[in-house]
Write a protein that holds these residues in place. Structure first.
Motif, PDB file in Angstrom:
ATOM      1  N   SER A   1      29.974  42.862  45.524  1.00 31.86           N
ATOM      2  CA  SER A   1      30.093  43.438  44.184  1.00 31.86           C
ATOM      3  C   SER A   1      31.509  43.347  43.625  1.00 31.86           C
ATOM      4  CB  SER A   1      29.651  44.902  44.202  1.00 31.86           C
ATOM      5  OG  SER A   1      30.494  45.666  45.067  1.00 31.86           O
ATOM      6  N   GLU A   2      32.514  43.242  44.503  1.00 37.84           N
ATOM      7  CA  GLU A   2      33.896  43.142  44.069  1.00 37.84           C
ATOM      8  C   GLU A   2      34.564  41.956  44.743  1.00 37.84           C
ATOM      9  OE1 GLU A   2      36.239  46.617  44.272  1.00 37.84           O
ATOM     10  OE2 GLU A   2      34.807  47.889  43.226  1.00 37.84           O
ATOM     11  N   ALA A   3      35.658  41.510  44.139  1.00 39.54           N
ATOM     12  CA  ALA A   3      36.395  40.378  44.693  1.00 39.54           C
ATOM     13  C   ALA A   3      37.882  40.669  44.641  1.00 39.54           C
ATOM     14  CB  ALA A   3      36.092  39.104  43.915  1.00 39.54           C
ATOM     15  N   ALA A   4      38.582  40.258  45.670  1.00 33.29           N
ATOM     16  CA  ALA A   4      40.037  40.160  45.632  1.00 33.29           C
ATOM     17  C   ALA A   4      40.374  38.719  45.286  1.00 33.29           C
ATOM     18  CB  ALA A   4      40.635  40.553  46.983  1.00 33.29           C
ATOM     19  N   PHE A   5      41.440  38.519  44.540  1.00 31.95           N
ATOM     20  CA  PHE A   5      41.747  37.167  44.081  1.00 31.95           C
ATOM     21  C   PHE A   5      43.222  37.083  43.718  1.00 31.95           C
ATOM     22  CE2 PHE A   5      40.376  39.819  40.603  1.00 31.95           C
ATOM     23  CZ  PHE A   5      41.239  39.541  39.554  1.00 31.95           C
ATOM     24  N   ILE A   6      43.697  35.855  43.512  1.00 31.65           N
ATOM     25  CA  ILE A   6      45.066  35.607  43.073  1.00 31.65           C
ATOM     26  C   ILE A   6      45.039  35.342  41.579  1.00 31.65           C
ATOM     27  CG2 ILE A   6      47.096  34.143  43.360  1.00 31.65           C
ATOM     28  CD1 ILE A   6      46.100  33.459  46.161  1.00 31.65           C
ATOM     29  N   CYS A   7      45.968  35.952  40.852  1.00 32.27           N
ATOM     30  CA  CYS A   7      46.031  35.774  39.401  1.00 32.27           C
ATOM     31  C   CYS A   7      47.490  35.747  38.967  1.00 32.27           C
ATOM     32  CB  CYS A   7      45.280  36.895  38.693  1.00 32.27           C
ATOM     33  SG  CYS A   7      45.228  36.723  36.896  1.00 32.27           S
TER      34      CYS A   7
ATOM     35  N   LEU B   1      48.295  39.603  43.872  1.00 23.74           N
ATOM     36  CA  LEU B   1      47.016  40.039  44.419  1.00 23.74           C
ATOM     37  C   LEU B   1      46.358  41.043  43.487  1.00 23.74           C
ATOM     38  CD1 LEU B   1      44.973  40.102  46.801  1.00 23.74           C
ATOM     39  CD2 LEU B   1      46.334  41.994  47.735  1.00 23.74           C
ATOM     40  N   TRP B   2      45.117  40.747  43.082  1.00 25.35           N
ATOM     41  CA  TRP B   2      44.316  41.624  42.231  1.00 25.35           C
ATOM     42  C   TRP B   2      42.953  41.822  42.870  1.00 25.35           C
ATOM     43  CZ3 TRP B   2      45.851  43.190  37.116  1.00 25.35           C
ATOM     44  CH2 TRP B   2      47.078  42.664  36.689  1.00 25.35           C
ATOM     45  N   SER B   3      42.232  42.844  42.413  1.00 22.74           N
ATOM     46  CA  SER B   3      40.846  43.029  42.837  1.00 22.74           C
ATOM     47  C   SER B   3      40.087  43.725  41.721  1.00 22.74           C
ATOM     48  CB  SER B   3      40.749  43.838  44.128  1.00 22.74           C
ATOM     49  OG  SER B   3      41.098  45.187  43.904  1.00 22.74           O
TER      50      SER B   3
END
Length: 699
Positions: free
Chosen positions: A48-54, A62-64
Motif C-alpha cells: 500500500s505504501e512505497a519508499a522511493f528516491i525523489c 528518501l521519501w515514502s
C-alpha cells in the motif's frame, strides 16, 4: 551462521550501528523543482505504501507515502544523495544508501517508516564504503557489503600525475588479462596493421596478494539486538552483493566478479561451501531469487548465451544444482530486470528491445520443479506508457511497482495491483512537466550503421527543433559511460539544452555497450579498444548523411568512459571534431589505475588490461600519449570528490593542452562525485557545456 570467506583472508571489521538525530521533514519545506524525478521504489509488506528516491528538493532524497495518494513524507532531509532503497519484508524498517558529501564512498542507513530511529548500519568509519544487499525474509536483518578502506598513499599534489614509470609494485600480482575470451570476431587492430602486445589468453591467473582490497558481506540487525553475522569475504574482489537468502536461511545467493565476468554464487551457510556458480549478465545487480522452498533458483543469466534469459536452476537439499532450463527468452533481446512476487508465483521480466523495454508477467508455477519441460510458460504482456523500465519491484502478495523513464518525461513510478494496467503514482511528476510548454522534448530517431570492420552499430539521433529536414546542423556526438552502459530513449536535460541551442545530438552505442549481445560487449576487450575508438569516427561520419550533420561543425562529448573516448577521439582524430567536452574521463590509464578505488581497479583490469603485464597496450590507448596531436579546444568537467576517476585525470589533460598552446578549461563541481546529483550543479554543468559547444560550433 558460519562465515563464508576465501582461505587465508580476513574480513573487514564488523560495522557498529551509529545512532543519528531525527532529520525527517515536511514535504513543502524543500519543494523547489516543478519537474522532479521519482525512482527506485520499494514497497511495504502489503504494497500500500512505497519508499522511493525523489529529487524534488534539488538532491536525491528518501521519501515514502501511499501509492494512491500524494501525502508523501520526507524521511531524511540531509543533503547527502540517496542511491538505493529497500523496505523490510516485515514493514518495520527502510534501509537506504547515501553518499556523504556527494562523493563515491557510501554508507547504509535505516529508518522507521515514521521517520524515527534513524541510524547508520555500515560505512560510518572514515574511508569505508558500504553497499546495500537484500533483507532476510523475516525482516530480522539486512545484508550489507563493506569495502575495506584504501590504504595506499595518495599521490603528491592531491591527484595522479603523468609519469613514465611502471605501475606500483603491488600491481604485479593483480589478476586480469587484456583478452579474456581468447579474441573477438572483430580483430581490427591486427587487420589495420597495428602493433599490439601479444596476450596469452590461456595463461593461468597470477594470484592476488594486495592488502588494500577486499569486500565483506554481513547480516546486520537494524534493532541492534544481535551481533552482525559474516556471510562472505573476498580479497581483490570487484563486486560482492548479497542478492537473496533462502527462507530457511540455509542458502545465500551472491553476485561477484569483475565487469564482463559477473557470476552468481550459491553458498551454504552451515559449512560455508559453494554449491553452485553460474555466469550472469552485467547490468542490474539483483540477479535472481530462490523459490519459497529453496529448491529452485530463478536467475537472470547469459550463461552460454548471447543474450540474457530467465533460467530455472534445480537445487537439491544440499544446495547443489541438478539441472537447469530456460524459462523465458526473447530473440535478440536481453533480460534487463527480474523481480519475483512475494508468494513466488509470478516473475516480472523487463526485456531490452533495441533500447526500449518490454514488460511481461510470467507464471513460474512453483508447484513444478526445474528443469522445466518444453513449451512456454503462461505470459502476460504489460503495456507501458513510456519507453524504458529502470526498476521493477514486487508490491504486496501480487502487486507490482515499476520505475519508468521515457523520451517525453522525467523518471516516475507506476503501480499495478488489479490486472496489468499501470497507473502513475500521484507523487510522480506529470509527463507535460518534463519541459516547458514552449519547447517539448525531442523524440529521438534510431539510426543504424556499419563500422569499418563490418560490426553493426546504432544510436539515437536528436534533431534540433525548427530546422528544415535537409539543412546540415552542428552536431554533438555524445558517448555514454561504462563502457557497458547503453544509450536508451529517455528524457535527457542535457540533450534538451543542446537541441534548444540549435545543436543536433547523435548518441551511439560503440562496441562494448550492453543491450546488443555478449559478443558486442566483449568486442572492445584489451586491444579491441582500438576498434571502439574507430567506432566514434565511423558514427560521426554516418551522422553527416543520416542526420544530417554538418561535417565542418562536429563536436564530441561524453561522461566517464565516454569522457575517456572524448579525450582519445580528440587526439586520434584531430581533424574530425571542432571541439570536445570530456566529463569525468580518464586521460591516462596508468594514472587512472594508480588513483581509482581498489575494487574498481580490480574490475577495470579485466576490461582494459593488466596495469603491469599490458602496460604498453594501456600506454598506447591513453590519450595523454598522443597529447601532441591535440588541435582543438577542450572543456573538461569533473566532480571534486570523484574517486572512481580522480579529478587529476582531467587536470593533467587540461594542463598539457595549455602547455601546448591549445585552449582548454576545467570546470570542477563542488560536492559532487562521479555522478552529478545536485540540481544546481547539474544546471551549471548543462549550461557551461552548452555555452562551450555553441560558441565553438556556431560562433
Amino acid at each position: 551462521m558460519a562465515s563464508v570467506q576465501n582461505e587465508g583472508t580476513a574480513p573487514a571489521a564488523a560495522p557498529a550501528p551509529v545512532f543519528l538525530p531525527d532529520t525527517s521533514g515536511p514535504r513543502d519545506a524543500v519543494t523547489r523543482l516543478r519537474s522532479h524525478g521519482c525512482w527506485y521504489p520499494s514497497a511495504n509488506a502489503d504494497g500500500s505504501e512505497a519508499a522511493f528516491i525523489c529529487d524534488r528538493g534539488g538532491v536525491p532524497q528518501l521519501w515514502s507515502g501511499p501509492v494512491d495518494r500524494d501525502d508523501v513524507r520526507l524521511l531524511d532531509s540531509l543533503p547527502d544523495p540517496v542511491k538505493e532503497v529497500s523496505w523490510s519484508p516485515d514493514g518495520r524498517w527502510i534501509a537506504y544508501t547515501t553518499a556523504p558529501g556527494g562523493g563515491e564512498h557510501s554508507r547504509v542507513l535505516c529508518v522507521r517508516p515514521d521517520g524515527t530511529g534513524r541510524r547508520v548500519l555500515a560505512g560510518a568509519d572514515p574511508g569505508h564504503t558500504a553497499y546495500l544487499g537484500c533483507w532476510a525474509h523475516d525482516g530480522s536483518a539486512v545484508a550489507v557489503t563493506l569495502a575495506a578502506p584504501d590504504t595506499r598513499t595518495p599521490p603528491d599534489g592531491g591527484g595522479p600525475t603523468r609519469t613514465d614509470t611502471a605501475p606500483p609494485a603491488n600491481w604485479a600480482d593483480r589478476d586480469g588479462r587484456a583478452t579474456l575470451l581468447g579474441g573477438t570476431p572483430y580483430e581490427t587492430a591486427q587487420a589495420a596493421g597495428r602493433t599490439v602486445p601479444s596476450v596469452d589468453a590461456l595463461a593461468p591467473p597470477v594470484p592476488s596478494v594486495r592488502s588494500d582490497g577486499g569486500l565483506s558481506a554481513y547480516l546486520i540487525d537494524p534493532d541492534g539486538l544481535a551481533s552482525p553475522v559474516l556471510l562472505a569475504t573476498e580479497t581483490h574482489a570487484a563486486t560482492l552483493r548479497v542478492c537473496d537468502i533462502s527462507r530457511d536461511g540455509g542458502l545465500v545467493l551472491l553476485r561477484r566478479g569483475p565487469r564482463g565476468r559477473r557470476e552468481a554464487v550459491v553458498r551454504r551457510t552451515a559449512d560455508a561451501a559453494t554449491t553452485c556458480t553460474l555466469p550472469v549478465a552485467d547490468g542490474d545487480p539483483w540477479i535472481g531469487r530462490f523459490s519459497p522452498d529453496g529448491r529452485t533458483l530463478w536467475l537472470r543469466s547469459d550463461a552460454e548465451r548471447e543474450y540474457a534469459a530467465l533460467l530455472a536452476v534445480a537445487l537439491g537439499t544440499d544446495g547443489r544444482p541438478h539441472g537447469r532450463s530456460v524459462v523465458a527468452e526473447r530473440p535478440d533481446s536481453d533480460l534487463d530486470l527480474l523481480a519475483v512476487s512475494h508468494d513466488g508465483h509470478t516473475a516480472a521480466l523487463s526485456w531490452n528491445e533495441r533500447g526500449a523495454s518490454r514488460l511481461e508477467l510470467v507464471e513460474i508455477l512453483p508447484g513444478r520443479r526445474a528443469p522445466y519441460g518444453p513449451g512456454p510458460l503462461p505470459t502476460t504482456h504489460v503495456p507501458l506508457p513510456h519507453e524504458v523500465v529502470t526498476r521493477v519491484e514486487a508490491a504486496g502478495p501480487r502487486g507490482l511497482l515499476s520505475a519508468l523513464s521515457g523520451s517525453q518525461r522525467r523518471p516516475g513510478v507506476w503501480s499495478a495491483f488489479e490486472g496489468v494496467s499501470l497507473l502513475r503514482t500521484p507523487w510522480s511528476s506529470r509527463d507535460e512537466d518534463a519541459a516547458g510548454p514552449a519547447r517539448p522534448p525531442v523524440r529521438p530517431v534510431l539510426l543504424r550503421l556499419t563500422a569499418r570492420d563490418g560490426l553493426p552499430l546504432s544510436g539515437w539521433y536528436y534533431r534540433a527543433p525548427g530546422r528544415p529536414p535537409g539543412d546540415p546542423a552542428p552536431c554533438v556526438i555524445h558517448l555514454h559511460g561504462g563502457p557497458e552502459e547503453q544509450e536508451r530513449p529517455v528524457f535527457s536535460p542535457l540533450y534538451h539544452e543542446l537541441t534548444g541551442r540549435g545543436l543536433d545530438v547523435f548518441a551511439p552505442d560503440v562496441r562494448g555497450s550492453s543491450g546488443h549481445g555478449r559478443s558486442f560487449v566483449d568486442a572492445d576487450l584489451g586491444a579491441g579498444r582500438f576498434a571502439a575508438l574507430d567506432d566514434v569516427a565511423d558514427c560521426a561520419a554516418h551522422a553527416v548523411p543520416a542526420g544530417p550533420a554538418d561535417p565542418t561543425r562536429l563536436a564530441v562529448m561524453g561522461r566517464s568512459y565516454g569522457g575517456y573516448l572524448t579525450f582519445a577521439s580528440l587526439v586520434r582524430h584531430p581533424a574530425l571534431f571542432r571541439t570536445g567536452v570530456a566529463v569525468c574521463g580518464m586521460s591516462d590509464l596508468a594514472t587512472f589505475f594508480a588513483g581509482t578505488e581498489p575494487w574498481l581497479a580490480e574490475s577495470a583490469a579485466h576490461k582494459y588490461g593488466h596495469p603491469e603485464r599490458d602496460c604498453e597496450l594501456l600506454r598506447e590507448l591513453s590519450p595523454m600519449t598522443r597529447i601532441d596531436a591535440l588541435r582543438v579546444p577542450v572543456l573538461a568537467v569533473h566532480g571534486e570528490h570523484d574517486t572512481n576517476v580522480p579529478p587529476g585525470e582531467s587536470e593533467q589533460f587540461v594542463r598539457a593542452a595549455r602547455d601546448r598552446g591549445v585552449p582548454a578549461e576545467l570546470l570542477t563541481l563542488r560536492d559532487e562525485g562521479h555522478d552529478f546529483l545536485r540540481a544546481d550543479n547539474r544546471r551549471l554543468f548543462r549550461r557551461a557545456a552548452a555555452d562551450w559547444l555553441q560558441r565553438h560550433l556556431t560562433g
